[in-house]
Motif scaffolding. Structure first.
Motif, short mmCIF file in Angstrom:
data_model
loop_
_atom_site.label_atom_id
_atom_site.label_comp_id
_atom_site.label_asym_id
_atom_site.label_seq_id
_atom_site.Cartn_x
_atom_site.Cartn_y
_atom_site.Cartn_z
N GLY A 15 0.78 -1.22 0.00
CA GLY A 15 0.00 0.00 0.00
C GLY A 15 0.81 1.28 0.00
O GLY A 15 0.31 2.33 -0.36
N LYS A 16 2.08 1.20 0.41
CA LYS A 16 2.95 2.38 0.38
C LYS A 16 4.05 2.14 -0.64
O LYS A 16 4.70 1.09 -0.61
CB LYS A 16 3.58 2.63 1.75
CG LYS A 16 2.60 3.12 2.77
CD LYS A 16 3.31 3.53 4.02
CE LYS A 16 2.32 4.08 5.03
NZ LYS A 16 2.98 4.59 6.22
N PRO A 17 4.28 3.07 -1.54
CA PRO A 17 5.29 2.88 -2.59
C PRO A 17 6.72 3.06 -2.06
O PRO A 17 7.38 4.05 -2.32
CB PRO A 17 4.93 3.94 -3.62
CG PRO A 17 4.25 5.01 -2.84
CD PRO A 17 3.54 4.32 -1.72
N TRP A 18 7.22 2.06 -1.35
CA TRP A 18 8.56 2.13 -0.74
C TRP A 18 9.67 2.13 -1.79
O TRP A 18 10.77 2.56 -1.53
CB TRP A 18 8.77 0.95 0.21
CG TRP A 18 8.60 -0.38 -0.46
CD1 TRP A 18 7.45 -1.10 -0.53
CD2 TRP A 18 9.58 -1.13 -1.17
NE1 TRP A 18 7.66 -2.26 -1.24
CE2 TRP A 18 8.97 -2.31 -1.65
CE3 TRP A 18 10.93 -0.93 -1.45
CZ2 TRP A 18 9.65 -3.26 -2.39
CZ3 TRP A 18 11.60 -1.88 -2.19
CH2 TRP A 18 10.96 -3.03 -2.65
N PHE A 19 9.36 1.67 -2.98
CA PHE A 19 10.37 1.53 -4.02
C PHE A 19 10.57 2.81 -4.83
O PHE A 19 11.58 2.94 -5.53
CB PHE A 19 10.00 0.40 -4.98
CG PHE A 19 8.59 0.50 -5.49
CD1 PHE A 19 8.30 1.26 -6.61
CD2 PHE A 19 7.56 -0.13 -4.82
CE1 PHE A 19 7.01 1.37 -7.08
CE2 PHE A 19 6.25 -0.02 -5.28
CZ PHE A 19 5.98 0.73 -6.41
N LEU A 20 9.68 3.76 -4.73
CA LEU A 20 9.80 4.99 -5.53
C LEU A 20 11.05 5.80 -5.21
O LEU A 20 11.71 6.28 -6.14
CB LEU A 20 8.54 5.84 -5.39
CG LEU A 20 7.35 5.35 -6.20
CD1 LEU A 20 6.16 6.28 -6.01
CD2 LEU A 20 7.68 5.22 -7.66
N PRO A 21 11.43 6.00 -3.94
CA PRO A 21 12.68 6.73 -3.69
C PRO A 21 13.90 6.04 -4.29
O PRO A 21 14.82 6.70 -4.78
CB PRO A 21 12.78 6.78 -2.17
CG PRO A 21 11.39 6.59 -1.68
CD PRO A 21 10.72 5.72 -2.70
N ILE A 22 13.92 4.72 -4.29
CA ILE A 22 15.04 3.97 -4.86
C ILE A 22 15.10 4.18 -6.37
O ILE A 22 16.15 4.49 -6.94
CB ILE A 22 14.91 2.47 -4.52
CG1 ILE A 22 14.97 2.27 -3.01
CG2 ILE A 22 15.98 1.65 -5.23
CD1 ILE A 22 14.56 0.90 -2.54
N VAL A 23 13.96 4.04 -7.02
CA VAL A 23 13.89 4.19 -8.48
C VAL A 23 14.21 5.62 -8.90
O VAL A 23 15.00 5.85 -9.83
CB VAL A 23 12.51 3.75 -9.01
CG1 VAL A 23 12.34 4.06 -10.48
CG2 VAL A 23 12.29 2.27 -8.75
N SER A 24 13.64 6.60 -8.22
CA SER A 24 13.90 7.99 -8.60
C SER A 24 15.36 8.36 -8.33
O SER A 24 15.95 9.12 -9.11
CB SER A 24 12.95 8.95 -7.89
OG SER A 24 13.17 8.93 -6.50
#
Length: 50
Positions: A15-24
């Motif tokens: 439910g929380k996009p934990w991977f977005l900081p890694i990808v960005s």
């Protein structure tokens, strides 16, 4: 009546996009490398010489 255990459609996503900081962060690093023009590390192939 037996209840089926709930199986997630998307593994590792709760439910929380934990991977977005890694990808960005990865794309920001690639942009900096491309702007600096580090030889051999361009995402678009070899850097043309002028």
């Amino acid at each position: 009546m037996r209840l089926r255990p709930r199986v997630s459609d998307h593994p590792l996503y709760f439910g929380k996009p934990w991977f977005l900081p890694i990808v960005s962060g990865w794309y920001q690093l690639r942009d900096r490398i491309d702007r600096i023009g580090v030889k051999g590390l361009s995402a678009n192939g070899p850097i043309p010489r002028s």
